[in-house]
Design an enzyme around this catalytic site. Structure first.
Site, PDB file in Angstrom:
ATOM      1  N   GLU B 103       0.812  -1.210   0.000  1.00  0.00           N
ATOM      2  CA  GLU B 103       0.000   0.000   0.000  1.00  0.00           C
ATOM      3  C   GLU B 103       0.854   1.273   0.000  1.00  0.00           C
ATOM      4  O   GLU B 103       0.628   2.168  -0.800  1.00  0.00           O
ATOM      5  CB  GLU B 103      -0.846  -0.044   1.273  1.00  0.00           C
ATOM      6  CG  GLU B 103      -2.257   0.424   1.082  1.00  0.00           C
ATOM      7  CD  GLU B 103      -2.959   0.459   2.429  1.00  0.00           C
ATOM      8  OE1 GLU B 103      -2.591  -0.353   3.312  1.00  0.00           O
ATOM      9  OE2 GLU B 103      -3.855   1.289   2.582  1.00  0.00           O
ATOM     10  N   THR B 125       2.231  -7.978  -0.574  1.00  0.00           N
ATOM     11  CA  THR B 125       1.738  -7.910   0.804  1.00  0.00           C
ATOM     12  C   THR B 125       1.659  -9.324   1.324  1.00  0.00           C
ATOM     13  O   THR B 125       0.919 -10.148   0.781  1.00  0.00           O
ATOM     14  CB  THR B 125       0.357  -7.253   0.938  1.00  0.00           C
ATOM     15  OG1 THR B 125      -0.305  -7.833   2.082  1.00  0.00           O
ATOM     16  CG2 THR B 125      -0.521  -7.517  -0.261  1.00  0.00           C
ATOM     17  N   ASP B 127       0.327 -10.287   3.853  1.00  0.00           N
ATOM     18  CA  ASP B 127      -0.981 -10.519   4.471  1.00  0.00           C
ATOM     19  C   ASP B 127      -2.069 -10.835   3.449  1.00  0.00           C
ATOM     20  O   ASP B 127      -3.185 -11.194   3.828  1.00  0.00           O
ATOM     21  CB  ASP B 127      -1.406  -9.282   5.271  1.00  0.00           C
ATOM     22  CG  ASP B 127      -0.581  -9.094   6.525  1.00  0.00           C
ATOM     23  OD1 ASP B 127       0.148 -10.030   6.911  1.00  0.00           O
ATOM     24  OD2 ASP B 127      -0.660  -8.008   7.126  1.00  0.00           O
ATOM     25  N   ARG B 171      -2.498  -7.957  10.554  1.00  0.00           N
ATOM     26  CA  ARG B 171      -2.896  -6.851  11.416  1.00  0.00           C
ATOM     27  C   ARG B 171      -4.349  -6.444  11.131  1.00  0.00           C
ATOM     28  O   ARG B 171      -5.123  -6.229  12.058  1.00  0.00           O
ATOM     29  CB  ARG B 171      -1.962  -5.663  11.159  1.00  0.00           C
ATOM     30  CG  ARG B 171      -1.714  -4.795  12.375  1.00  0.00           C
ATOM     31  CD  ARG B 171      -0.622  -3.775  12.075  1.00  0.00           C
ATOM     32  NE  ARG B 171       0.679  -4.394  11.931  1.00  0.00           N
ATOM     33  CZ  ARG B 171       1.533  -4.587  12.959  1.00  0.00           C
ATOM     34  NH1 ARG B 171       1.220  -4.195  14.171  1.00  0.00           N
ATOM     35  NH2 ARG B 171       2.699  -5.158  12.751  1.00  0.00           N
ATOM     36  N   GLU B 221      -2.532 -11.553  14.593  1.00  0.00           N
ATOM     37  CA  GLU B 221      -2.022 -10.567  15.551  1.00  0.00           C
ATOM     38  C   GLU B 221      -3.008  -9.420  15.764  1.00  0.00           C
ATOM     39  O   GLU B 221      -3.040  -8.808  16.825  1.00  0.00           O
ATOM     40  CB  GLU B 221      -0.677 -10.015  15.090  1.00  0.00           C
ATOM     41  CG  GLU B 221      -0.731  -9.367  13.725  1.00  0.00           C
ATOM     42  CD  GLU B 221       0.631  -8.897  13.210  1.00  0.00           C
ATOM     43  OE1 GLU B 221       1.486  -8.480  13.998  1.00  0.00           O
ATOM     44  OE2 GLU B 221       0.830  -8.955  11.970  1.00  0.00           O
ATOM     45  N   VAL B 272       9.685 -15.357  11.417  1.00  0.00           N
ATOM     46  CA  VAL B 272       9.962 -16.586  10.668  1.00  0.00           C
ATOM     47  C   VAL B 272       9.012 -16.717   9.475  1.00  0.00           C
ATOM     48  O   VAL B 272       9.366 -17.286   8.445  1.00  0.00           O
ATOM     49  CB  VAL B 272       9.840 -17.819  11.592  1.00  0.00           C
ATOM     50  CG1 VAL B 272      10.089 -19.102  10.836  1.00  0.00           C
ATOM     51  CG2 VAL B 272      10.813 -17.705  12.755  1.00  0.00           C
ATOM     52  N   ARG B 274       8.037 -14.501   7.405  1.00  0.00           N
ATOM     53  CA  ARG B 274       8.318 -13.682   6.218  1.00  0.00           C
ATOM     54  C   ARG B 274       9.700 -13.921   5.642  1.00  0.00           C
ATOM     55  O   ARG B 274      10.059 -13.323   4.637  1.00  0.00           O
ATOM     56  CB  ARG B 274       8.090 -12.208   6.489  1.00  0.00           C
ATOM     57  CG  ARG B 274       9.013 -11.553   7.458  1.00  0.00           C
ATOM     58  CD  ARG B 274       8.613 -10.087   7.686  1.00  0.00           C
ATOM     59  NE  ARG B 274       7.990  -9.514   6.521  1.00  0.00           N
ATOM     60  CZ  ARG B 274       6.867  -8.786   6.524  1.00  0.00           C
ATOM     61  NH1 ARG B 274       6.270  -8.529   7.648  1.00  0.00           N
ATOM     62  NH2 ARG B 274       6.366  -8.305   5.418  1.00  0.00           N
TER      63      ARG B 274
END
Lengths: 341, 341, 341, 341
Positions: B103, B125, B127, B171, B221, B272, B274
């Site tokens: 982003e 990303t 995520d 997140r 998280e 770990v 990533r």
């Protein structure tokens, strides 16, 4: 409802994950009873069943293979087969069947569905050559096994200044070779869709040697030379009077050694590619297929198959399972060619 | 052409594979020269470059991280930043930029593209929360690391009759938790999109214990309790007067232990997830993104980003990178819930 | 001191770890200069060297193969070979050599040491058949590759009710088969030290099928039948008139299929076993070997080789490298037999 | 004979492999009956047993954890405990016990053996800190998990120019940190046996950054600073007024960030290290321990424990299990120090 489930054809990592998902969803959300047939259509012909309740599927998710067993039995090749299938299903009170399999298994399902048997298929082909779905489970795992082998072979090839030829699965479609070769940094990828030129392969190998590294050639078991200078039936002699050993991989390695003047070795990955625990991608895909199949049954569908489109699980006609093979298109092969040499 | 390339934001398995593909394609097919900027936009601001020719990218494919380095520097937060960017690009004769990032990095790219800088982005990303693409590279690898941890934790949990809480990245979006939890056979999956009820989590854990197995709780998280009975800022005391240790995972483990009356432990997977070599899926996706970015540059595109749609790599407006987050939709979460307890 | 280093014979995971340790220890603790010879003794014959300083060994630890390259060149098979070796070493001012290799490489080292060349060897044999050391690096990695393959094959064997035969390395000694078979839960393990009885193998397979599972037969490439009913030279016809395909594994699979009346398949693991990143055990062992070799050089030793005894690295005479092979003793094979059938 | 078996203390990869080997050997070679006690000594106290016949141990070899369950129950801490143990064993007709465990579990066994209970122990400690045996199973697996994490962290550390601190198991002995750090190429390894100097750690980190790479610091959970500038009890404030988060790893990371002026992150591997499938080394060692334990029982031994010496399985007095801890000796730590910085 009483739902029958079976797995047919070659096994594939993820089959057990589908079975588990069908049972968890069917039993806990719909109150279904799930009946497992042993060894694919053979179990339906023989009325050979195994209970698959919640306890039976505990711990199944990470396990390769299929707890139901599998076979290549085709009821349409058996005297009175279709009648015996309908008889079994009637006797056991099966309301719907969820066959998990490839072209053959789902081909049977398609014909049975046309005779009124309620049928929601789950596609399975480790070669990823089914046109109706973006991916099938097992493919990502097979690519992973092949890629890890290629990763390992790079260092031994470089140390010995040897060409290494890796033969992977893919009789009609080169998806495993394409993905594993691209992921493993192969110097050449050879697939059934694109008959190869041996001189071109040799040129790529020599070019690779010039850069100070050794070539890895990834070849689908079904790849063939354009110019017919390799004979393909096992046990025949090749163009150089050598007895062919096992497949295209060793034959090609012998030829590359001859024409490059440098040692060459072949590795045939074989059954290791289809065994063992599924990759995360395949566990998720197989699980979602299982869930969607049960939903389709309860939505009153029949003659359909679940499929992946983008990130969605959709329903498509069962007959599409036996429609044309999904081959590697030229533009995808061209992507791999960027890295040749 | 002279094409600049940079990597920004958090690192991700696959970044090096993109860089390699850009170089291989650009140099061998188009005769481009590729200029690497160090540490994301910082390198552009400072004119800090590194040569990335064919030799420089040999062996990069399987390596995690990014050889270019990365940073979170934003030229729009720096006095005269955009001008310095344009100055650098002009001075170095850069015809187009290929920024690889999320982003923030692509948000900068979007604004610069509007001022006339030729720009083809590559989305990143870990995520997987970018709406414009089905998947981003790195995500599959992260899911794999988390799934392997869950696979391992099952046996130790069962042996000690303990609840194990696994905190994973995510997140704002729960994709890693959703996929890793579904692939790993989690008893509960908690994601930011779906605030959780602690009593419900505890009930699932107790149910799992009753079946003779021990629960694994996978939590993003960024997941939060519905009823506010966990405080989330590190170092605070929790509802029971305990000092919060590190994040939602340990806090939740303490709470579950308290309410189930059985031991509970937390594992925070952290960085770990990533690092390290990309999975086959991510190597192929990253490679295809790199190839497509170079093609887009040569097709005269600007202000676009490559993206995955089904099995195709397509071009979408760069601005979509900063549009809404791709959150886990309720129906995907419902799939996971089938396996709770 | 100026210390020469070389790697000879077949490559092995851990060679690079030895090289790195020699350089780190020599350069940082003793102020040595390390000179790498390319491709084993060939590089010494030709004076073909490569600099190996601290920068050159960064990142080497996890990499399979050998950055120095390897060959099977033997100076004693070359006209004036030993003289050329001494000439090279004299010209380059090499004070001592650290050859890393197996029987052949260290056999050369033994003879050269007798002529006054200072020599501290590092033993290497992926087959683990060197009597002077408890283990050699590379062996644990090879066992791991084979075990993972066996783990994968169990599920596909069970699903198809097939026997799977896995051919692993081990021409004279069956250590890899023994350890991989014991670790992988093989139904039968066949090793060169213990000629096998085909009927016995078939009986174990049938017994395994009766228990509801499918047999995995692990066979060393050098294993032979007691009764001579398998012919072993490639390309020959076997006892049943079939052309032999590649080795003992496929031949045995064909025979088992014939005698059990159930499908059987073979997998030949081949070069995958010797490539790729070393296991933790091998990284530690290789590193400690490298450190100890440098210490031995500086302790004024020559004609010795480092070796593992329990958890200690010790020095033994170089000549022991070429003494008798370490074969699998009957009591170790008896341990494996407990699990047959 | 009727042989009881139990697993106590923390779980470890390989426990199931021991159980399987005891059953296979006892049942098929000696005609024994094996009785499993649930959850360590608790099961003996309560007479809580589970049948472990040949069928029960199928498929156990690759599975982590223990099917028997485990606990930390100590009969000597329970009113009338030892009497209840003898009562249970008498009532069930148990001829001998094979307890598998560490200091505590085998400490109980030692005392019971002195009162006449026939007892052959199997040592287990994931920390590898038992002096009587070269290695214990589970250790190699734990080192592997930690090493893979370190491998992954290198790339993310380098990309972000960050220090990464990895906290591994090892309360009193630093074996896991030593081996994982040496295998993973750590820049610093900190162990309980060698209190560390924070400034020294920081110096190594800075030196590593100067070489263009980022440091990985591997720290045992039980490592402590020499100068007391880190407080170790969870929840305390550290020297800089920060609340301590979880352990030595995060505390050290905060301190390194402060003193190097560069970002630092911690990863606490925790329970992932002790779960999951055992490595090949551990599967073989655990299997051989199980076989040897049964042989020892039938050889009339009692008050002994099996142990690894070199490549042999030997018998040592049970009391040695509770003798001094095997700590990392200075010369082994010195080996690791060669690679610091």
């Amino acid at each position: 409802m009483r739902i029958g489930i079976l797995t047919g054809g070659g096994d594939c990592p993820g089959l057990n994950a589908v079975i588990r998902a069908v049972v968890r969803k069917g039993v806990t959300e719909y109150g279904d009873e799930i009946v497992g047939f042993r060894d694919g259509w053979r179990g339906v012909l023989d009325g050979d069943t195994v209970p698959v309740d919640l306890a039976a599927v505990r711990g199944l998710l990470p396990r390769g293979g299929t707890v139901l067993g599998t076979s290549r039995t085709n009821p349409y090749s058996v005297e009175g087969g279709p009648e015996r299938v309908r008889e079994t299903l009637g006797r056991l009170g099966i309301d719907a069947l969820v066959p998990i399999g490839g072209e053959d298994t789902l081909g049977v399902a398609t014909r049975l569905a046309e005779t009124g048997v309620r049928m929601v298929g789950v596609p399975k082909t480790i070669d990823n050559d089914l046109d109706a779905t973006d991916y099938t489970f097992g493919f990502d795992t097979a690519v992973g096994v092949a890629m890890e082998a290629i990763d390992r072979l790079h260092t031994t090839g470089d140390s010995h200044h040897r060409t290494l030829v890796v033969e992977v699965m893919g009789r009609h479609a080169g998806w495993i070779a394409l993905h594993a070769g691209m992921a493993g940094g192969a110097s050449v990828v050879l697939i059934p869709e694109h008959p190869f030129d041996v001189d071109g392969v040799v040129a790529h190998c020599l070019h690779r040697f010039e850069s100070g590294y050794s070539p890895i050639v990834v070849v689908s078991e079904g790849a063939t030379p354009r110019d017919g200078d390799l004979m393909l039936s096992t046990g025949d002699e090749d163009a150089f009077g050598h007895v062919r050993l096992g497949g295209i991989g060793p034959a090609l390695a012998a030829l590359i050694e001859e024409r490059t003047g440098r040692e060459s070795r072949a590795v045939v990955l074989g059954h290791v590619q289809r065994g063992g625990t599924p990759s995360p991608f395949d566990r998720v895909l197989a699980t979602r297929f299982g869930l969607a199949a049960v939903d389709a049954v309860h939505a009153g569908e029949s003659g359909v198959m679940v499929a992946l489109r983008g990130t969605d699980i959709v329903r498509v006609p069962l007959s599409t399972a036996t429609a044309q093979l999904k081959l590697v298109p030229p533009e995808r092969y061209a992507e791999a060619e960027v890295f040749f040499g």
